[in-house]
Scaffold this motif. Structure first.
Motif, PDB file in Angstrom:
ATOM      1  N   GLY A  79       0.801  -1.219   0.000  1.00 33.75           N
ATOM      2  CA  GLY A  79       0.000   0.000   0.000  1.00 33.75           C
ATOM      3  C   GLY A  79       0.829   1.262   0.000  1.00 33.75           C
ATOM      4  N   GLU A  80       2.150   1.133   0.060  1.00 33.80           N
ATOM      5  CA  GLU A  80       3.066   2.270   0.079  1.00 33.80           C
ATOM      6  C   GLU A  80       3.898   2.181  -1.192  1.00 33.80           C
ATOM      7  N   PRO A  81       4.103   3.299  -1.919  1.00 35.88           N
ATOM      8  CA  PRO A  81       4.774   3.231  -3.230  1.00 35.88           C
ATOM      9  C   PRO A  81       6.125   2.517  -3.217  1.00 35.88           C
ATOM     10  N   GLY A  82       6.948   2.797  -2.211  1.00 35.50           N
ATOM     11  CA  GLY A  82       8.247   2.143  -2.152  1.00 35.50           C
ATOM     12  C   GLY A  82       8.129   0.649  -1.905  1.00 35.50           C
ATOM     13  N   GLY A  83       7.216   0.279  -1.018  1.00 27.83           N
ATOM     14  CA  GLY A  83       6.988  -1.138  -0.752  1.00 27.83           C
ATOM     15  C   GLY A  83       6.427  -1.853  -1.965  1.00 27.83           C
ATOM     16  N   ALA A  84       5.516  -1.178  -2.682  1.00 23.17           N
ATOM     17  CA  ALA A  84       4.939  -1.772  -3.891  1.00 23.17           C
ATOM     18  C   ALA A  84       6.019  -1.988  -4.949  1.00 23.17           C
ATOM     19  N   TRP A  85       6.957  -1.040  -5.043  1.00 22.70           N
ATOM     20  CA  TRP A  85       8.050  -1.190  -6.015  1.00 22.70           C
ATOM     21  C   TRP A  85       8.901  -2.413  -5.689  1.00 22.70           C
ATOM     22  N   LEU A  86       9.301  -2.562  -4.421  1.00 22.28           N
ATOM     23  CA  LEU A  86      10.139  -3.705  -4.058  1.00 22.28           C
ATOM     24  C   LEU A  86       9.390  -5.016  -4.261  1.00 22.28           C
ATOM     25  N   ALA A  87       8.098  -5.042  -3.894  1.00 19.54           N
ATOM     26  CA  ALA A  87       7.314  -6.264  -4.034  1.00 19.54           C
ATOM     27  C   ALA A  87       7.170  -6.680  -5.498  1.00 19.54           C
ATOM     28  N   ALA A  88       7.316  -5.730  -6.417  1.00 21.58           N
ATOM     29  CA  ALA A  88       7.160  -6.035  -7.835  1.00 21.58           C
ATOM     30  C   ALA A  88       8.464  -6.433  -8.517  1.00 21.58           C
ATOM     31  N   GLN A  89       9.576  -6.390  -7.787  1.00 25.18           N
ATOM     32  CA  GLN A  89      10.862  -6.705  -8.408  1.00 25.18           C
ATOM     33  C   GLN A  89      10.990  -8.199  -8.694  1.00 25.18           C
ATOM     34  N   PRO A  90      11.509  -8.539  -9.853  1.00 26.82           N
ATOM     35  CA  PRO A  90      11.664  -9.952 -10.204  1.00 26.82           C
ATOM     36  C   PRO A  90      12.861 -10.574  -9.492  1.00 26.82           C
ATOM     37  N   GLN A  91      12.870 -11.875  -9.483  1.00 25.29           N
ATOM     38  CA  GLN A  91      14.014 -12.594  -8.932  1.00 25.29           C
ATOM     39  C   GLN A  91      15.273 -12.204  -9.696  1.00 25.29           C
ATOM     40  N   SER A  92      16.346 -12.009  -8.994  1.00 22.24           N
ATOM     41  CA  SER A  92      17.670 -11.608  -9.491  1.00 22.24           C
ATOM     42  C   SER A  92      17.817 -10.094  -9.654  1.00 22.24           C
ATOM     43  N   ALA A  93      16.755  -9.309  -9.370  1.00 26.52           N
ATOM     44  CA  ALA A  93      16.886  -7.848  -9.390  1.00 26.52           C
ATOM     45  C   ALA A  93      17.863  -7.409  -8.313  1.00 26.52           C
ATOM     46  N   ARG A  94      18.496  -6.260  -8.503  1.00 29.44           N
ATOM     47  CA  ARG A  94      19.514  -5.756  -7.580  1.00 29.44           C
ATOM     48  C   ARG A  94      18.952  -4.564  -6.799  1.00 29.44           C
ATOM     49  N   VAL A  95      19.212  -4.546  -5.495  1.00 27.65           N
ATOM     50  CA  VAL A  95      18.657  -3.521  -4.607  1.00 27.65           C
ATOM     51  C   VAL A  95      19.733  -3.084  -3.621  1.00 27.65           C
ATOM     52  N   ASP A  96      19.849  -1.770  -3.390  1.00 32.79           N
ATOM     53  CA  ASP A  96      20.803  -1.243  -2.414  1.00 32.79           C
ATOM     54  C   ASP A  96      20.180  -1.287  -1.021  1.00 32.79           C
ATOM     55  N   VAL A  97      20.911  -1.896  -0.065  1.00 32.77           N
ATOM     56  CA  VAL A  97      20.375  -2.131   1.278  1.00 32.77           C
ATOM     57  C   VAL A  97      21.391  -1.688   2.326  1.00 32.77           C
ATOM     58  N   ILE A  98      20.893  -1.086   3.422  1.00 34.96           N
ATOM     59  CA  ILE A  98      21.703  -0.811   4.605  1.00 34.96           C
ATOM     60  C   ILE A  98      21.024  -1.502   5.783  1.00 34.96           C
ATOM     61  N   GLY A  99      21.788  -2.242   6.570  1.00 32.29           N
ATOM     62  CA  GLY A  99      21.182  -2.893   7.731  1.00 32.29           C
ATOM     63  C   GLY A  99      22.124  -3.903   8.372  1.00 32.29           C
ATOM     64  N   PRO A 100      21.724  -4.522   9.454  1.00 32.12           N
ATOM     65  CA  PRO A 100      20.532  -4.202  10.249  1.00 32.12           C
ATOM     66  C   PRO A 100      20.743  -2.891  11.005  1.00 32.12           C
ATOM     67  N   LEU A 101      19.683  -2.089  11.098  1.00 33.71           N
ATOM     68  CA  LEU A 101      19.758  -0.780  11.728  1.00 33.71           C
ATOM     69  C   LEU A 101      18.873  -0.720  12.967  1.00 33.71           C
ATOM     70  N   GLY A 102      19.247   0.154  13.885  1.00 35.31           N
ATOM     71  CA  GLY A 102      18.390   0.476  15.013  1.00 35.31           C
ATOM     72  C   GLY A 102      18.619  -0.334  16.269  1.00 35.31           C
ATOM     73  N   ARG A 103      18.037   0.183  17.340  1.00 37.20           N
ATOM     74  CA  ARG A 103      18.093  -0.453  18.647  1.00 37.20           C
ATOM     75  C   ARG A 103      16.950  -1.464  18.745  1.00 37.20           C
ATOM     76  N   PRO A 104      17.251  -2.723  19.070  1.00 31.17           N
ATOM     77  CA  PRO A 104      16.190  -3.741  19.128  1.00 31.17           C
ATOM     78  C   PRO A 104      15.451  -3.730  20.460  1.00 31.17           C
ATOM     79  N   PHE A 105      14.434  -4.566  20.552  1.00 30.46           N
ATOM     80  CA  PHE A 105      13.733  -4.764  21.813  1.00 30.46           C
ATOM     81  C   PHE A 105      14.662  -5.437  22.823  1.00 30.46           C
ATOM     82  N   SER A 106      14.486  -5.082  24.090  1.00 30.72           N
ATOM     83  CA  SER A 106      15.185  -5.767  25.180  1.00 30.72           C
ATOM     84  C   SER A 106      14.298  -6.891  25.704  1.00 30.72           C
ATOM     85  N   LEU A 107      14.905  -8.014  26.035  1.00 30.80           N
ATOM     86  CA  LEU A 107      14.153  -9.171  26.498  1.00 30.80           C
ATOM     87  C   LEU A 107      14.178  -9.254  28.016  1.00 30.80           C
TER      88      LEU A 107
END
Length: 277
Positions: A79-107
Motif C-alpha cells: 500500500g506504500e509506493p516504495g513497498g509496492a516497487w520492491l514487491a514487484a521486483q523480479p528474482q535476481s533484481a539488484r537492490v541497495d540495502v543498509i542494515g541491520p539498523l536500530g536499537r532492538p527490543f530488550s528481552l
C-alpha cells in the motif's frame, strides 16, 4: 547488537501474504544476529524515479549461510509506493540495502507474561520478538490493531494461541488495549507509526506497566543525516532531546516518549530556541 553494513542485494524470492510481501534478499554482510525491532533501509526504484527517499522495512528472518549464502527477509507494504516497487521486483533484481539498523527490543531476564500490540507491517517486528520471548519461556498474547490488516497473523500463531485480531476494523484502540491489559500482563511491547502508538503510550504509562515501543518511520535515511524520524524523548537525566528513531530507536521506553508533543520541538527541549551556527 549486530553491526550494520551496506551492500547491493539480489532479490532471491518473494512470498505474498495479504497486503504485504516478504522479500528475501542476499546478505552482503553478516545479518544473522539481527534482532527483533531492527530494520533495513532500502533504496527503491531507479535513478530516474520520483521515489527519492529510501524506505525503512522491518526485518523478519535472517541467516548467515545457505545454498545462496546469507539472506535477509524484509517486509514490503504494497500500500506504500516504495513497498509496492520492491514487491514487484523480479528474482535476481539488484537492490541497495543498509542494515541491520536500530536499537532492538530488550528481552526480560525471567519468564514473563507479555502483551504485544501491533499495527500493519510493524507487526513483523513483534512476530520476530515473540519467537525470542517464547524461547525464554514467556507467555505471549497478541493484539492487532489499525485500519489496515496486520502482517503475519498466521506466523504469530506459531508462537501464541492468544491472538485478538482487530486490524482492518474501525475500533477505539484505547478500549481494545484496556480490554487486554489485565493484571496478569507484566510487559507490553508495541510497534507502529508514532500517531498510532500515541494513545497506547499514554494508557500503558498511566497503568504503570513496563512498555517498550518500536516507532515506525517509513521514509528514512538510516544514517542520521535527515530529521524525518525525529521525536522528543526524555532522557534518564530528565532532559528532553530530539532523537532520531533510525539510530537512537526505533525501540524506546514508551514512558520516556513525549507523546503529546509529537511533531513539535518542545520549548524545554535541549537546544530549542538556539540560533543556528
Amino acid at each position: 547488537m549486530s553491526q550494520a553494513g551496506q551492500w547491493t542485494a539480489t532479490v532471491m524470492a518473494r512470498r505474498d501474504t495479504g497486503d504485504y510481501a516478504v522479500v528475501t534478499l542476499s546478505a552482503g554482510t553478516d545479518t544473522s544476529a539481527a534482532r527483533a525491532g531492527q530494520f533495513a533501509s532500502v533504496r527503491v526504484a531507479g535513478p530516474d524515479s520520483a521515489l527519492l527517499l529510501r524506505r525503512a522495512m522491518w526485518i523478519g528472518e535472517a541467516t548467515s549461510s545457505g545454498r545462496d549464502g546469507g539472506t535477509i527477509e524484509v517486509v514490503a507494504d504494497r500500500g506504500e509506493p516504495g513497498g509496492a516497487w520492491l514487491a514487484a521486483q523480479p528474482q535476481s533484481a539488484r537492490v541497495d540495502v543498509i542494515g541491520p539498523l536500530g536499537r532492538p527490543f530488550s528481552l526480560p531476564r525471567d519468564p514473563t507474561h507479555c502483551l504485544l500490540i501491533g499495527f500493519g507491517a510493524a507487526t513483523a517486528a513483534l512476530v520476530k520478538l515473540s519467537e525470542e520471548l517464547v524461547a525464554r519461556g514467556c507467555r505471549v498474547r497478541f493484539l492487532l490493531l489499525g485500519q489496515a490488516a496486520a502482517f503475519g497473523v498466521l506466523a504469530a500463531r506459531r508462537f501464541s494461541s492468544e491472538i485478538v485480531d482487530s486490524s482492518g476494523r474501525s475500533i477505539d484502540p484505547r478500549e481494545a488495549v484496556l480490554d487486554q491489559l489485565d493484571d496478569s500482563v507484566e510487559v507490553v511491547y508495541s510497534a507502529g507509526l508514532a500517531e498510532q502508538l500515541r494513545p497506547l503510550g499514554q494508557i500503558v504509562t498511566e497503568m504503570g506497566v513496563a512498555h517498550q515501543t518500536a516507532v515506525e518511520t517509513p521514509l528514512v535515511c538510516g544514517s542520521r543525516t535527515c530529521t524525518l524520524c525525529a521525536l522528543p524523548v526524555r532522557g534518564r537525566d530528565g532532559v528532553t532531546r530530539m532523537v532520531r528513531a533510525c539510530t537512537e530507536g526505533p525501540v524506546f521506553r514508551a514512558d520516556l516518549v513525549r507523546w503529546d508533543d509529537l511533531g513539535t520541538v518542545p520549548g524545554d527541549c535541549l537546544g530549542a530556541g538556539e540560533e543556528a551556527r
